[in-house]
Scaffold this motif. Structure first.
Motif, PDB file in Angstrom:
ATOM      1  N   ASP A  11      20.146   1.984 -13.002  1.00  0.00           N
ATOM      2  CA  ASP A  11      18.841   2.140 -12.381  1.00  0.00           C
ATOM      3  C   ASP A  11      18.473   1.122 -11.728  1.00  0.00           C
ATOM      4  OD1 ASP A  11      15.897   2.139 -12.525  1.00  0.00           O
ATOM      5  OD2 ASP A  11      15.980   3.504 -13.977  1.00  0.00           O
ATOM      6  N   PRO A  46      18.648   1.769  -3.464  1.00  0.00           N
ATOM      7  CA  PRO A  46      17.489   2.457  -2.898  1.00  0.00           C
ATOM      8  C   PRO A  46      16.624   1.465  -2.111  1.00  0.00           C
ATOM      9  CG  PRO A  46      17.774   3.350  -5.232  1.00  0.00           C
ATOM     10  CD  PRO A  46      18.720   2.004  -4.997  1.00  0.00           C
ATOM     11  N   TYR A  55      19.622   6.396  -1.492  1.00  0.00           N
ATOM     12  CA  TYR A  55      20.222   6.512  -2.549  1.00  0.00           C
ATOM     13  C   TYR A  55      19.226   6.651  -3.978  1.00  0.00           C
ATOM     14  CZ  TYR A  55      23.477   3.711   0.183  1.00  0.00           C
ATOM     15  OH  TYR A  55      24.230   3.378   1.321  1.00  0.00           O
ATOM     16  N   GLU A  56      19.874   7.468  -4.796  1.00  0.00           N
ATOM     17  CA  GLU A  56      19.068   7.664  -6.060  1.00  0.00           C
ATOM     18  C   GLU A  56      19.068   6.594  -7.063  1.00  0.00           C
ATOM     19  OE1 GLU A  56      19.246  11.787  -7.401  1.00  0.00           O
ATOM     20  OE2 GLU A  56      18.378  12.263  -5.387  1.00  0.00           O
TER      21      GLU A  56
END
Length: 283
Positions: free
Chosen positions: A173, A274, A102-103
């Motif tokens: 994030d 991630p 995943y980003e």
């Protein structure tokens, strides 16, 4: 010797099921989960007076219920379905974190709540609107606009025929996972301590009412309202009752549902992140 061997062979299926149950698994196959479990749930609803005993619309295109011997409506042990919960109550916080390619990180923060027919449903809908629907909602204003912790966040209340969920969804994030979790919990704590303002409640009530009324403007929407009311809440006129209850939602009702359902022991948090080192602030 043969007797002992026969007993051992006979006991093997039970031992396998017991082992799976102790490990937290529920072995099922065939139509046990897709037919008989829903049928037991229907039996419980019929015994509670919440569903008709004559017809079961939940199976295929519908089938007789009372005339179906598999409904076991007249079998006393089956009456336990009326008092046993469909799902055991959650007794502690659950946290699951999965990593992958995943980003960004995604979070789902949920609580067990109620079915559509429950009187608390309108208050949960109004609460979801205040805290997580639109740019002026509390979570968006605080976590996205003010603190810049998330890319997006919203709240929702899903109340189907069976007990549903109140949830918060967010993307952020990966480096801010600890801060996001702490900030969401801080907001929830405030909801139970401080009353929502009249302006917030009035705006959210209008949004809920407009959403419900807009679906009734056309004949197809009215037909759907009657059908879904009967299917999900055992009343074709459920929409009218829902509108009346939504208009009565106030600050005390909102604080009540927050304290009643948004409890730590009723909370499940799932994070997809991630493949980076795990944070330390998991709830």
């Amino acid at each position: 010797m043969k007797r002992a061997a026969h007993l051992l062979i006979a006991a093997l299926p039970g031992l396998a099921i017991a082992g799976a149950a102790l490990a937290g698994a529920v072995p099922t196959a065939g139509d046990l989960a897709t037919y008989f479990l829903p049928l037991r749930q229907r039996t419980a609803a019929v015994l509670a007076g919440a569903r008709s005993p004559y017809w079961n619309p939940d199976s295929g295109c519908g089938e007789p219920f009372l005339a179906n011997p598999q409904s076991v409506l007249g079998y006393p042990p089956a009456w336990l379905a009326a008092v046993l919960p469909v799902e055991p109550p959650q007794i502690a916080t659950r946290f699951v974190r999965k990593t992958g390619a995943y980003e960004v990180s995604r979070l789902l923060w949920g609580y067990h709540t109620v079915a559509l027919s429950d009187p608390d449903t309108p208050a949960l809908d109004v609460l979801a609107s205040i805290v997580g629907s639109g740019l002026s909602s509390r979570l968006v204003r605080e976590l996205k606009e003010k603190q810049k912790l998330v890319y997006g966040i919203d709240a929702w209340s899903e109340t189907p025929k069976d007990p549903g969920l109140f949830g918060i969804s967010a993307t952020f994030d990966p480096a801010r996972e600890d801060a996001v979790i702490a900030a969401i919990q801080h907001e929830i704590d405030q909801w139970s301590r401080e009353k929502f303002t009249k302006e917030e409640i009035g705006k959210a009530r209008r949004a809920v009412l407009v959403n419900e009324l807009s679906s009734l403007q056309e004949m197809g929407g009215q037909a759907y309202s009657y059908a879904s009311g009967e299917f999900y809440a055992a009343s074709p006129l459920f929409s009218e009752r829902y509108l009346e209850q939504a208009e009565q939602v106030d600050a005390d009702a909102l604080r009540t549902v927050v304290k009643k359902y948004l409890r730590p022991d009723n909370r499940t948090v799932v994070v997809l992140a991630p493949e980076t080192p795990a944070p330390t602030n998991a709830p």
